[in-house]
Design a protein around this motif. Structure first.
Motif, mmCIF file in Angstrom:
data_model
loop_
_atom_site.group_PDB
_atom_site.id
_atom_site.type_symbol
_atom_site.label_atom_id
_atom_site.label_comp_id
_atom_site.label_asym_id
_atom_site.label_seq_id
_atom_site.Cartn_x
_atom_site.Cartn_y
_atom_site.Cartn_z
ATOM 1 N N UNK A 3 0.817 -1.213 0.000
ATOM 2 C CA UNK A 3 0.000 0.000 0.000
ATOM 3 C C UNK A 3 0.865 1.284 0.000
ATOM 4 N N UNK A 4 2.164 1.120 -0.261
ATOM 5 C CA UNK A 4 3.034 2.291 -0.351
ATOM 6 C C UNK A 4 2.461 3.263 -1.378
ATOM 7 N N UNK A 5 2.528 4.538 -1.055
ATOM 8 C CA UNK A 5 1.878 5.572 -1.867
ATOM 9 C C UNK A 5 2.899 6.564 -2.414
ATOM 10 N N UNK A 6 2.762 6.861 -3.700
ATOM 11 C CA UNK A 6 3.602 7.885 -4.314
ATOM 12 C C UNK A 6 2.892 9.231 -4.185
ATOM 13 N N UNK A 7 3.605 10.229 -3.689
ATOM 14 C CA UNK A 7 3.085 11.589 -3.600
ATOM 15 C C UNK A 7 3.760 12.397 -4.706
ATOM 16 N N UNK A 8 3.117 12.513 -5.888
ATOM 17 C CA UNK A 8 3.750 13.163 -7.042
ATOM 18 C C UNK A 8 4.244 14.575 -6.770
ATOM 19 N N UNK A 9 3.587 15.273 -5.859
ATOM 20 C CA UNK A 9 4.031 16.637 -5.551
ATOM 21 C C UNK A 9 5.356 16.640 -4.795
ATOM 22 N N UNK A 10 5.744 15.466 -4.275
ATOM 23 C CA UNK A 10 6.982 15.354 -3.509
ATOM 24 C C UNK A 10 8.094 14.752 -4.367
ATOM 25 N N UNK A 11 7.862 13.513 -4.822
ATOM 26 C CA UNK A 11 8.799 12.811 -5.691
ATOM 27 C C UNK A 11 8.104 11.557 -6.202
ATOM 28 N N UNK A 12 8.842 10.647 -6.801
ATOM 29 C CA UNK A 12 8.260 9.409 -7.339
ATOM 30 C C UNK A 12 8.584 8.205 -6.462
ATOM 31 N N UNK A 13 8.935 8.452 -5.223
ATOM 32 C CA UNK A 13 9.314 7.382 -4.303
ATOM 33 C C UNK A 13 8.074 6.844 -3.580
ATOM 34 N N UNK A 14 7.827 5.528 -3.622
ATOM 35 C CA UNK A 14 6.712 4.965 -2.839
ATOM 36 C C UNK A 14 6.976 5.156 -1.337
ATOM 37 N N UNK A 15 5.991 5.657 -0.644
ATOM 38 C CA UNK A 15 6.171 5.989 0.766
ATOM 39 C C UNK A 15 5.032 5.447 1.628
ATOM 40 N N UNK A 16 5.317 5.321 2.922
ATOM 41 C CA UNK A 16 4.250 4.989 3.864
ATOM 42 C C UNK A 16 3.226 6.131 3.877
ATOM 43 N N UNK A 17 1.934 5.814 3.762
ATOM 44 C CA UNK A 17 0.907 6.859 3.949
ATOM 45 C C UNK A 17 0.720 7.101 5.444
ATOM 46 N N UNK A 18 1.737 7.687 6.069
ATOM 47 C CA UNK A 18 1.756 7.809 7.526
ATOM 48 C C UNK A 18 0.597 8.646 8.057
ATOM 49 N N UNK A 19 0.071 9.549 7.219
ATOM 50 C CA UNK A 19 -1.085 10.343 7.655
ATOM 51 C C UNK A 19 -2.278 9.427 7.940
ATOM 52 N N UNK A 20 -2.440 8.381 7.104
ATOM 53 C CA UNK A 20 -3.550 7.448 7.290
ATOM 54 C C UNK A 20 -3.297 6.517 8.470
ATOM 55 N N UNK A 21 -2.029 6.192 8.724
ATOM 56 C CA UNK A 21 -1.719 5.418 9.924
ATOM 57 C C UNK A 21 -2.145 6.210 11.164
ATOM 58 N N UNK A 22 -1.817 7.499 11.168
ATOM 59 C CA UNK A 22 -2.172 8.336 12.315
ATOM 60 C C UNK A 22 -3.686 8.517 12.416
#
Length: 264
Positions: free
Chosen positions: A158-177
């Motif tokens: 479920x790693x998420x890419x935030x295009x406004x940041x970069x193309x790196x798949x990241x933890x959607x830590x906001x949803x974890x919180x």
């Protein structure tokens, strides 16, 4: 791998006025506290609260959240920058709020409210504590919509890419919180507060629960670029959460002792 939808940060345009999602989430959070708080008053007689009490406490809480959240961000995260340009403290449209600052603001505001009413401060925080996760959850959804406070690089499905940041798949830590600080913490505290508890115990479990959840999620959240990791490779959020956990444990011990000495 998922891709962030890249929501427009502005929810509604009303002529020259722009209503942003993050501000709207604050309103949603306060509204949920008001609605669920009134439901608790109707269904839990042991609380001994009135609708007017809730309205007054919520007013103080809103002031504490906004003022404390902003000043906390200034002091905890970018004190040097705002020291050089102190007038920017009032530029709230630039963003920048701190939960821990907002938390301290609410604590002080409710203390003032309790003092003005000559009521027990802990009795008030015990009532408010189970409602706070509703606002926290709404705020974290606002963070996700804004694609801010993103997570660290990850390889989970479920790693998420935030295009406004970069193309790196990241933890959607906001949803974890959102899940832990919002949903899980609300369910636990709502259940725990359904019966009479020792004074201060509900507040104590809020401190412990939030502190532990925030500390854990911070391992998946990208540290602030202007701070990085601090001592022992812990983030600012983790260092600010540790005193909450310690204070919660101390308050829980006191609450148990208070009940024991007052039941003799």
């Amino acid at each position: 791998m998922l891709v962030h939808p890249q929501f427009d940060p502005v929810a509604v345009h009303l002529g020259p006025l722009a209503i942003r999602w993050y501000g709207l989430m604050y309103l949603v959070g306060f509204a949920l506290v008001w609605v669920v708080g009134r439901y608790a008053i109707r269904t839990r007689p042991h609380l001994a609260w009135t609708a007017q009490d809730l309205d007054d406490a919520l007013f103080y809480g809103i002031l504490g959240t906004i003022l404390g959240g902003r000043l906390g961000y200034v002091l905890f995260y970018k004190f040097g920058e705002y020291l050089v340009e102190p007038w920017r403290i009032f530029f709230v449209w630039e963003g920048g709020m701190s939960f821990h600052g907002g938390f301290l603001g609410v604590i002080i505001a409710l203390w003032w409210y309790a003092r003005s009413r000559r009521q027990s401060w802990l009795a008030i925080t015990d009532f408010i504590a189970p409602l706070v996760p509703l606002g926290l959850g709404a705020g974290r959804l606002g963070n996700f919509i804004n694609a801010e406070l993103w997570g660290r690089a990850a390889s989970v499905p479920w790693a998420t890419v935030f295009p406004a940041v970069d193309r790196v798949p990241r933890h959607p830590s906001q949803l974890y919180e959102f899940a832990l600080e919002g949903v899980v913490l609300f369910v636990v505290l709502w259940w725990y507060a359904a019966k009479p508890r020792p004074r201060g115990a509900v507040s104590a479990w809020f401190l412990i629960g939030y502190g532990v959840f925030r500390f854990a999620v911070e391992f998946t959240r990208e540290p602030d670029s202007f701070l990085g990791l601090l001592a022992f490779n812990l983030s600012m959020g983790q260092w600010l959460s540790l005193p909450m956990i310690v204070a919660g444990i101390a308050l829980l011990v006191w609450a148990r002792f208070y009940r024991a000495t007052n039941s003799r």
